[in-house]
Write a protein that holds these residues in place. Structure first.
Motif, PDB file in Angstrom:
ATOM      1  N   LYS A   8       0.859  -1.192   0.000  1.00 10.91           N
ATOM      2  CA  LYS A   8       0.000   0.000   0.000  1.00 10.91           C
ATOM      3  C   LYS A   8       0.886   1.229   0.000  1.00 10.91           C
ATOM      4  O   LYS A   8       1.684   1.444   0.920  1.00 10.91           O
ATOM      5  CB  LYS A   8      -0.882   0.013   1.249  1.00 10.91           C
ATOM      6  CG  LYS A   8      -1.335   1.442   1.649  1.00 10.91           C
ATOM      7  CD  LYS A   8      -2.775   1.739   1.449  1.00 10.91           C
ATOM      8  CE  LYS A   8      -3.114   3.216   1.671  1.00 10.91           C
ATOM      9  NZ  LYS A   8      -3.957   3.508   2.792  1.00 10.91           N
ATOM     10  N   GLY A  52      -3.448   4.780  -1.677  1.00  8.89           N
ATOM     11  CA  GLY A  52      -4.465   5.518  -0.925  1.00  8.89           C
ATOM     12  C   GLY A  52      -4.916   6.755  -1.694  1.00  8.89           C
ATOM     13  O   GLY A  52      -4.320   7.134  -2.707  1.00  8.89           O
ATOM     14  N   ALA A  53      -5.979   7.383  -1.183  1.00 10.12           N
ATOM     15  CA  ALA A  53      -6.599   8.504  -1.900  1.00 10.12           C
ATOM     16  C   ALA A  53      -5.967   9.858  -1.567  1.00 10.12           C
ATOM     17  O   ALA A  53      -6.140  10.825  -2.321  1.00 10.12           O
ATOM     18  CB  ALA A  53      -8.090   8.544  -1.592  1.00 10.12           C
ATOM     19  N   GLY A  57      -9.054  11.802  -3.423  1.00  4.70           N
ATOM     20  CA  GLY A  57     -10.367  11.250  -3.080  1.00  4.70           C
ATOM     21  C   GLY A  57     -10.892  11.634  -1.708  1.00  4.70           C
ATOM     22  O   GLY A  57     -12.103  11.758  -1.516  1.00  4.70           O
ATOM     23  N   HIS A  58     -10.009  11.825  -0.736  1.00  2.86           N
ATOM     24  CA  HIS A  58     -10.518  12.166   0.604  1.00  2.86           C
ATOM     25  C   HIS A  58     -11.172  13.549   0.615  1.00  2.86           C
ATOM     26  O   HIS A  58     -12.078  13.791   1.418  1.00  2.86           O
ATOM     27  CB  HIS A  58      -9.397  12.097   1.649  1.00  2.86           C
ATOM     28  CG  HIS A  58      -9.063  10.689   2.060  1.00  2.86           C
ATOM     29  ND1 HIS A  58      -9.910   9.900   2.812  1.00  2.86           N
ATOM     30  CD2 HIS A  58      -7.980   9.912   1.792  1.00  2.86           C
ATOM     31  CE1 HIS A  58      -9.358   8.709   3.008  1.00  2.86           C
ATOM     32  NE2 HIS A  58      -8.186   8.687   2.391  1.00  2.86           N
ATOM     33  N   VAL A  82     -16.003  11.583  -6.699  1.00  2.00           N
ATOM     34  CA  VAL A  82     -14.985  10.902  -5.872  1.00  2.00           C
ATOM     35  C   VAL A  82     -14.284   9.842  -6.720  1.00  2.00           C
ATOM     36  O   VAL A  82     -13.053   9.721  -6.703  1.00  2.00           O
ATOM     37  CB  VAL A  82     -15.623  10.255  -4.607  1.00  2.00           C
ATOM     38  CG1 VAL A  82     -14.577   9.460  -3.833  1.00  2.00           C
ATOM     39  CG2 VAL A  82     -16.272  11.303  -3.717  1.00  2.00           C
ATOM     40  N   VAL A  86     -10.202   9.507  -7.472  1.00  2.00           N
ATOM     41  CA  VAL A  86      -9.285   8.383  -7.193  1.00  2.00           C
ATOM     42  C   VAL A  86      -8.671   7.857  -8.495  1.00  2.00           C
ATOM     43  O   VAL A  86      -7.515   7.430  -8.511  1.00  2.00           O
ATOM     44  CB  VAL A  86      -9.943   7.259  -6.350  1.00  2.00           C
ATOM     45  CG1 VAL A  86     -10.268   7.757  -4.951  1.00  2.00           C
ATOM     46  CG2 VAL A  86     -11.174   6.660  -7.009  1.00  2.00           C
ATOM     47  N   GLY A 142      -8.255   2.756  -2.971  1.00  2.00           N
ATOM     48  CA  GLY A 142      -9.489   3.027  -2.248  1.00  2.00           C
ATOM     49  C   GLY A 142     -10.470   3.660  -3.225  1.00  2.00           C
ATOM     50  O   GLY A 142     -10.078   4.470  -4.068  1.00  2.00           O
ATOM     51  N   ASP A 143     -11.745   3.257  -3.111  1.00  2.00           N
ATOM     52  CA  ASP A 143     -12.689   3.647  -4.171  1.00  2.00           C
ATOM     53  C   ASP A 143     -14.095   3.800  -3.584  1.00  2.00           C
ATOM     54  O   ASP A 143     -14.355   3.427  -2.432  1.00  2.00           O
ATOM     55  CB  ASP A 143     -12.682   2.536  -5.247  1.00  2.00           C
ATOM     56  CG  ASP A 143     -13.179   3.008  -6.612  1.00  2.00           C
ATOM     57  OD1 ASP A 143     -13.598   4.175  -6.750  1.00  2.00           O
ATOM     58  OD2 ASP A 143     -13.136   2.185  -7.559  1.00  2.00           O
ATOM     59  N   ILE A 154     -17.700   4.154   0.688  1.00  2.00           N
ATOM     60  CA  ILE A 154     -16.272   4.198   0.338  1.00  2.00           C
ATOM     61  C   ILE A 154     -15.611   2.966   0.934  1.00  2.00           C
ATOM     62  O   ILE A 154     -15.913   2.585   2.063  1.00  2.00           O
ATOM     63  CB  ILE A 154     -15.609   5.430   1.017  1.00  2.00           C
ATOM     64  CG1 ILE A 154     -16.271   6.742   0.613  1.00  2.00           C
ATOM     65  CG2 ILE A 154     -14.107   5.441   0.798  1.00  2.00           C
ATOM     66  CD1 ILE A 154     -15.851   7.296  -0.698  1.00  2.00           C
ATOM     67  N   SER A 156     -11.682   1.544   1.784  1.00  2.00           N
ATOM     68  CA  SER A 156     -10.279   1.985   1.814  1.00  2.00           C
ATOM     69  C   SER A 156      -9.379   0.951   1.140  1.00  2.00           C
ATOM     70  O   SER A 156      -9.730  -0.237   1.041  1.00  2.00           O
ATOM     71  CB  SER A 156      -9.818   2.184   3.259  1.00  2.00           C
ATOM     72  OG  SER A 156      -9.686   0.925   3.883  1.00  2.00           O
ATOM     73  N   THR A 157      -8.226   1.406   0.733  1.00  2.00           N
ATOM     74  CA  THR A 157      -7.221   0.495   0.159  1.00  2.00           C
ATOM     75  C   THR A 157      -6.836  -0.559   1.191  1.00  2.00           C
ATOM     76  O   THR A 157      -6.626  -1.723   0.850  1.00  2.00           O
ATOM     77  CB  THR A 157      -5.957   1.293  -0.232  1.00  2.00           C
ATOM     78  OG1 THR A 157      -6.353   2.517  -0.818  1.00  2.00           O
ATOM     79  CG2 THR A 157      -5.068   0.516  -1.160  1.00  2.00           C
ATOM     80  N   THR A 219     -11.561   7.558   6.085  1.00  2.00           N
ATOM     81  CA  THR A 219     -11.509   6.109   6.321  1.00  2.00           C
ATOM     82  C   THR A 219     -10.808   5.703   7.622  1.00  2.00           C
ATOM     83  O   THR A 219     -10.508   4.526   7.816  1.00  2.00           O
ATOM     84  CB  THR A 219     -10.865   5.380   5.124  1.00  2.00           C
ATOM     85  OG1 THR A 219      -9.655   6.046   4.777  1.00  2.00           O
ATOM     86  CG2 THR A 219     -11.795   5.317   3.934  1.00  2.00           C
TER      87      THR A 219
END
Ligand SMILES: Nc1ncnc2c1ncn2[C@@H]1O[C@H](COP(=O)(O)OP(=O)(O)OP(=O)(O)O)[C@@H](O)[C@H]1O
Ligand SMILES: C=C(C)CCOP(=O)(O)O
Length: 270
Positions: A8, A52-53, A57-58, A82, A86, A142-143, A154, A156-157, A219
């Motif tokens: 990650k 990760g976002a 994305g966050h 969003v 990502v 993460g999506d 959502i 998380s990764t 997340t």
């Protein structure tokens, strides 16, 4: 047995989480160089990369409160925005891999998982498995996901990688390891010192020192990460939380050498 490492690349590392939509391209390139080195040193090693976002994305996930559901047209538009955020960050990272000649294929988790009230209820990781078998490096992130009760949420990764670690571990032909690379030296104790090892046995004493992210993050930050990783330690899957700013640290962690960071494991499998 084949070795599978799930890496990650933390949003805290590959973006500036305090500056909206700010990627750290140089950091991405350095990490990709390390991954190239790993592949050169151990060509048979299988890898899945998650990112990760961060401040992509966050930001939008926070703005549209997507994690808590998708109920109206404005929420739907937020969900799609969003997803684009990502994708944008993942594309920047994927380009770095491709420029380095590494065959990374981007696979959006939105197409593979379904939740019910934020809980994963359906997964189809066949495209990841087939990509690995065909010699590609799957890239996930993460999506947003469709949720059968609240419309959307959502994932998380970290949650995805934990599910993938279990999925491949159960098959019995992979030795699985998870490495989280971030903009922190590891998990800190109450004095700001890196905790070398977290186990189910010592977790109760250190839990109070572990919290959420200080940046915009939907997340759960470090506490969520540690608890998800602890949950698979009993399976015999070691998870490392390491500093991605230290040159060579990722290479060392993947190749099983001395690494600056925190390892989360059950202690029973050593
Ligand atoms: N005990 C702790 N040790 C380390 N970090 C901690 C601790 N407690 C809280 N944190 C916070 O958690 C953050 C790490 O979680 P975060 O989710 O932001 O990381 P990430 O996975 O790299 O990011 P992303 O979710 O964007 O991929 C740290 O930057 C810090 O702000
Ligand atoms: C914010 C979104 C869409 C995904 C979060 O994934 P993470 O950064 O791995 O926690």
């Amino acid at each position: 047995m084949l070795e599978l490492v799930l890496v990650k690349l933390g949003g805290s590392l590959i973006t500036d989480k305090n500056q909206p939509y700010t990627a750290r391209l140089e950091t991405m390139q350095k990490l990709v160089t390390e991954i190239s080195l790993i592949k050169q040193q151990n060509p048979s090693l299988k890898m899945i990369i998650g990112n990760g976002a961060g401040s992509f994305g966050h930001q939008s996930a926070h703005k549209y409160n997507t994690i808590n559901g998708v109920f109206c047209d404005a929420d739907k538009l937020g969900f799609c925005l969003v997803h684009q955020d990502v994708l944008d960050l993942n594309r920047l990272l994927a380009n770095c891999f491709l420029e380095a000649g590494l065959p990374v294929v981007s696979l959006p988790p939105l197409t593979m998982v379904v939740t019910q009230n934020k809980k994963l209820v359906k997964t189809d990781f066949s495209v990841i498995e087939n990509s690995l078998k065909a010699g590609f490096i799957p890239s996930i992130f993460g999506d947003v996901v469709l949720d059968q009760v609240i419309g959307g949420t959502i994932i998380s990764t970290d949650s995805l990688l934990v599910e993938l670690a279990k999925y491949f571990h159960i098959q019995g032909n992979y030795q699985v390891k998870l490495i989280n690379v971030g903009n922190y030296r590891g998990v800190y104790d109450q004095n700001g010192q890196v905790i070398p090892e977290i186990t189910p046995a010592n977790y109760a004493q250190i839990k109070a020192a572990i919290g959420k992210s200080e940046s915009i993050d939907v997340t759960g930050g470090m506490i969520q990460k540690v608890e998800e990783f602890l949950a698979i330690s009993d399976w015999g899957i070691d998870c490392w939380i390491i500093d991605g700013n230290i040159p060579g640290n990722l290479v060392e962690a993947v190749l099983g050498q001395a690494t600056v960071g925190t390892v989360i494991r059950s202690g029973e499998y050593r």
